[in-house]
Write an enzyme that holds these catalytic residues in place. Structure first.
Site, PDB file in Angstrom:
ATOM      1  N   ASN A 342       0.844  -1.199   0.000  1.00  0.00           N
ATOM      2  CA  ASN A 342       0.000   0.000   0.000  1.00  0.00           C
ATOM      3  C   ASN A 342       0.882   1.253   0.000  1.00  0.00           C
ATOM      4  OD1 ASN A 342      -2.336   1.476  -0.046  1.00  0.00           O
ATOM      5  ND2 ASN A 342      -3.122   0.748   1.909  1.00  0.00           N
ATOM      6  N   HIS A 373      -8.476   3.582   8.583  1.00  0.00           N
ATOM      7  CA  HIS A 373      -8.970   2.290   8.119  1.00  0.00           C
ATOM      8  C   HIS A 373     -10.386   1.994   8.612  1.00  0.00           C
ATOM      9  CE1 HIS A 373      -4.835   1.250   6.841  1.00  0.00           C
ATOM     10  NE2 HIS A 373      -5.430   0.355   6.079  1.00  0.00           N
TER      11      HIS A 373
END
Length: 510
Positions: A342, A373
């Site tokens: 990521n 998140h």
């Protein structure tokens, strides 16, 4: 069939035949259609053939169409957050734009995540819309910080990265909508800078001044035409196909939940459980590889993502790449794993948090990552654990690695051991991310007696911050520095040359 609040059900027969959730089928088909649309966009709506306004309008309308096809009425949140934050951007003073934009965008995202988890009880179909919202939040906050750097800070206050990314004007509403909602990135990103995006829309991303070789030197060779992205796109589509095969063949065979199965815990020996833990978390990764790789391919097909030429004069299309699979799977340190997983999110965290945080940037960055998140407790288990593991890994590496650089055999042994250790640590750390509720996350760590947590804390407290063991070259460097201090008054320039020579030698062996 029509469209519901969960997205279109047009492909439901295909979903049932493939035995895959309709959300996954909708996502995959939109990305495949987006791949075709990207090629057409580059060829028929090239900046030399049409106006920038038309390019902005087309990518935005197609992006919204994808959003409503995949997420139904939940896609209103994408448009709502973008318009809300544009109002913030044009009303707040530039000296405070980064603060207000960050607070409002993160608050909007967090409220949506709380609703989907605690109002919809974490229902999978209702949860899907948070993924694109997370990327939009990244783009909004990134642009706000870049505007602050470009319009409210002195040039000498900026580091080289901030100077390159700084935005020197307020975007128009159309540019803002296009940047956040374009069809190349609305479903799965990747994150990109506003300057790079505008250069792409206006056809400046292939200019001579932006072409660099892999060694960082400017290239003197430029093709008469724009470089083709077919090779890069084809390679990434092949990777996507392999990821789909791995996902379908491994995930059902090695479910992560089996790590907390009472019978398995009692009957399986520890080495078997560790091996299963590694394989089950490995089986979860291909779906992320697929989503990020196909998103990268769509952008490349549209002509976005070019970074110059490698040493063999082959075009590179890695500006937007979100991962390096080989370096992830063969990482020999936690840092190497994080740096190649990521990637764009890691750069966002560095830009908006780590580089600007006045205290304990590692801890604050991990907490921001957890908040971004979502609100599942398992996310906080993972990122708090990750913080301790990162600090422990850094301490161990500083103390032990120099001891293993004295010979190739020692270095090879060190790499094998650190690879195995890294994979176990990563699996242990991210398991609660896949088992996100309190009971399952706590049960998983309780099964392992919080062993790696305890080891990490002990290592952080016991091992010295500065290594006791150093390689021959590092010892020579230390001697050179001592010599420089002794003879500083008599030979300052010669002494500096000695240090520079040893430092260059050290960089080569590292």
């Amino acid at each position: 069939m029509g469209s519901s609040g969960y997205g279109s059900e047009l492909l439901l027969p295909l979903s049932e035949r493939l035995r895959l959730p309709i959300e996954q089928v909708n996502f995959a088909m939109c990305q495949l259609f987006g791949l075709l649309a990207a090629f057409l966009f580059r060829n028929y709506l090239h900046p030399s053939k049409t106006s920038y306004t038309i390019r902005h309008v087309i990518v935005t309308l197609l992006g919204l169409h994808f959003a409503f096809f995949c997420f139904g009425s939940y896609a209103v949140h994408f448009l709502g957050e973008v318009i809300l934050l544009y109002c913030v951007m044009v009303t707040v003073h530039m000296k405070s734009i980064h603060k207000y934009s960050f607070l409002v965008a993160m608050a909007y995202l967090t409220i949506c995540q709380i609703i989907r988890v605690y109002v919809f009880d974490g229902e999978e179909r209702s949860a899907d819309f948070s993924g694109p919202l997370m990327v939009i939040t990244q783009k909004i906050t990134k642009l706000a910080f870049e505007l602050h750097d470009g319009l409210a800070r002195d040039e000498n206050e900026l580091n080289p990265s901030q100077k390159r990314l700084a935005v020197r004007r307020i975007p128009s509403l159309l540019e803002y909508l296009s940047y956040n909602l374009n069809f190349m990135g609305i479903l799965a990103g990747p994150l990109n800078s506003f300057n790079d995006y505008i250069n792409f829309i206006e056809g400046r991303n292939f200019e001579v001044g932006t072409n660099y070789l892999a060694n960082g030197k400017k290239s003197n060779k430029y093709p008469p035409d724009e470089p083709s992205s077919l090779g890069a796109v084809g390679c990434k589509i092949l990777i996507c196909a392999l990821c789909v095969f791995m996902h379908l063949s491994l995930l059902e065979v090695f479910p992560v939940s089996y790590n907390t199965d009472d019978t398995f815990i009692v009957t399986a020996p520890v080495p078997v459980r560790l091996l299963y833990l590694y394989i089950s978390l490995l089986a979860c990764r291909p779906k992320y590889y697929f989503a990020w790789t196909i998103a990268d391919a769509v952008n490349n097909a549209a002509g976005f993502g070019f970074t110059g030429y490698d040493s063999g004069d082959k075009p590179r299309w890695d500006l937007l790449s979100n991962l390096n699979i080989v370096k992830v799977e063969f990482a020999t340190s936690l840092k190497m794993f994080i740096d190649n997983w990521n990637i764009q999110t890691a750069l966002w965290l560095k830009e908006v948090c780590y580089d600007r945080c006045p205290f304990n940037p590692t801890m604050v960055t991990f907490l921001l990552s957890a908040l971004w998140h979502g609100v599942y407790p398992g996310y906080y288990f993972t990122f708090i654990t990750g913080m301790f593991m990162t600090l422990a890994a850094r301490t161990v590496r500083n103390n032990l690695r120099p001891c293993f650089l004295k010979s190739p055999t020692r270095k090879a042994f060190y790499d094998v051991v650190t690879w195995a250790t890294t994979q176990v640590v990563v699996s242990y750390t991210v398991a609660p991310f896949v088992l996100p509720f309190v009971d399952s996350s706590f049960k998983f760590y309780r099964i392992w007696y919080f062993g790696l947590h305890i080891i990490a804390i002990v290592l952080i407290l016991v091992l010295p911050k500065k290594p006791n063991c150093m390689s021959k070259e590092q010892h020579q460097l230390q001697v050179a520095k001592q010599t420089l201090m002794k003879h500083h008054c008599n030979g300052q320039q010669n002494g500096q040359a000695i240090v520079d020579s040893n430092q260059n030698h050290q960089m080569k062996i590292d």
